[in-house]
Design a protein around this motif. Structure first.
Motif, PDB file in Angstrom:
ATOM      1  N   GLU A 122     -41.883  21.249 -19.523  1.00 20.67           N
ATOM      2  CA  GLU A 122     -41.393  21.719 -20.669  1.00 20.67           C
ATOM      3  C   GLU A 122     -41.680  21.471 -22.035  1.00 20.67           C
ATOM      4  N   GLU A 123     -41.808  20.141 -22.010  1.00 21.28           N
ATOM      5  CA  GLU A 123     -41.833  19.692 -23.310  1.00 21.28           C
ATOM      6  C   GLU A 123     -43.941  19.649 -23.892  1.00 21.28           C
TER       7      GLU A 123
ATOM      8  N   ASP B  60     -43.866  23.194 -24.458  1.00 14.52           N
ATOM      9  CA  ASP B  60     -43.773  23.570 -25.764  1.00 14.52           C
ATOM     10  C   ASP B  60     -45.138  22.882 -27.007  1.00 14.52           C
TER      11      ASP B  60
ATOM     12  N   HIS C 151     -47.703  25.384 -26.496  1.00 16.59           N
ATOM     13  CA  HIS C 151     -47.412  26.696 -26.965  1.00 16.59           C
ATOM     14  C   HIS C 151     -47.889  26.912 -28.368  1.00 16.59           C
ATOM     15  N   GLU C 152     -46.771  25.715 -29.376  1.00  8.17           N
ATOM     16  CA  GLU C 152     -47.915  25.495 -30.188  1.00  8.17           C
ATOM     17  C   GLU C 152     -48.778  25.749 -31.332  1.00  8.17           C
TER      18      GLU C 152
ATOM     19  N   ARG D 225     -43.552  33.740 -23.985  1.00 11.85           N
ATOM     20  CA  ARG D 225     -42.780  33.223 -25.228  1.00 11.85           C
ATOM     21  C   ARG D 225     -43.437  34.374 -26.894  1.00 11.85           C
TER      22      ARG D 225
END
Length: 297
Positions: free
Chosen positions: A44-45, A48, A51-52, A80
């Motif tokens: 998940e990290e 994240d 996605h950034e 997202r």
């Protein structure tokens, strides 16, 4: 999908940005971007962080319909948001860029010189969600490593079987039978592939239109019959491990073929760049790939 969107993809000037690195290739994509594996401890990290990275690319000034026709997304990216909107809606409404979705589940083990796609029993559900998220089309990848006709026939047969499922869902499939650039008989593989693709294209109904994503051929304009085929919306090229400069030069030799680059697009981007540095690097990449897509030798 609307008639206006189809017209944009069929006749627009520009290229397709491939931003669809999936679970298996995400760590390398992040590492290339300057984010080491020590920066995250869970999937998940990791997602994240990627996605950034993708958000930074998509929201950059250089990323718009002036140069870019479409963007290929990973499933997590589709689900997202960017600036409060689902990614596809942001692309469509804020950037004028058509969203595609990677739908394959990766590659099976090599057999007969090729790697087929793994089974995908949940595809119908994914296509339903893609429609809910306003996705225009899909992408799915197989790999050809040897000029083995039986293997290449199996690749193309599987691709078109899945493409028909995607067409039935009202989306435009990008069929991607990649020929490994390191293959010792690459040009021969490309000739067999072209023959098999034409056989299947000729069997499609006049209502069915697909796109093709192919390795840039060794012989310039080897895929001209595919570019001109009435059932082909667009032929796009993957960079396949070539440098951006190398891929651009080869692409310029192929009339009617536009880019759909991933690593060649993002190679000079880094998490530690200032906004000005990042935007300048992306602008340079976008303009060079656009030039190779629209200006031919």
């Amino acid at each position: 999908m609307t008639d206006k969107q189809m017209e944009q993809m069929r006749n627009g000037k520009g290229f397709i940005a491939a931003l669809d690195q999936s679970g298996g290739s995400t760590p390398k994509a992040l590492a290339d971007y300057g984010v080491p594996e020590s920066s995250y401890s869970t999937d998940e990290e990791m997602f994240d962080l990627v996605h950034e990275m993708r958000t930074r690319i998509i929201t950059a000034p250089a990323f718009d319909s002036t140069h870019i026709l479409g963007a290929i997304l990973f499933e997590h990216t589709m689900d997202r948001k960017i600036e409060g909107k689902y990614t596809a809606d942001y692309l469509l409404e804020d950037k004028g860029v058509l969203p595609f979705l990677k739908v394959d589940k990766g590659l099976a083990e090599e057999s007969n010189g090729v790697q087929l796609m793994k089974p995908n029993p949940d595809l119908d559900d994914l296509l339903r969600r893609a429609n809910e998220r306003n996705i225009f089309g899909t992408k799915m990848r197989s790999v050809i490593k040897e000029a083995n006709r039986e293997g290449i026939q199996a690749v193309v047969k599987q691709q078109f079987e899945v493409a028909k499922q995607i067409l039935a869902a009202g989306l435009v499939p990008i069929i991607e039978p990649e020929v490994d650039i390191h293959s010792t008989d690459k040009a021969q593989s490309e000739e067999i592939l072209k023959e098999e693709l034409l056989n299947h294209l000729n069997s499609l109904s006049s209502e069915d239109n697909v796109m093709l994503k192919l390795t840039i051929p060794d012989n310039a304009n080897a895929f001209k019959e595919l570019v001109d085929h009435p059932r082909v919306v667009r032929v796009v090229a993957l960079s396949g491990g070539y440098t951006r400069e190398g891929a651009n030069e080869k692409l310029k030799e192929n009339d009617g073929v536009i880019a759909s680059f991933s690593r060649a697009l993002t190679a000079d981007l880094n998490a530690n760049q200032t906004e000005a540095e990042f935007n300048a690097a992306l602008q340079q990449a976008v303009e060079s790939i656009y030039d190779a897509s629209v200006n031919k030798k």
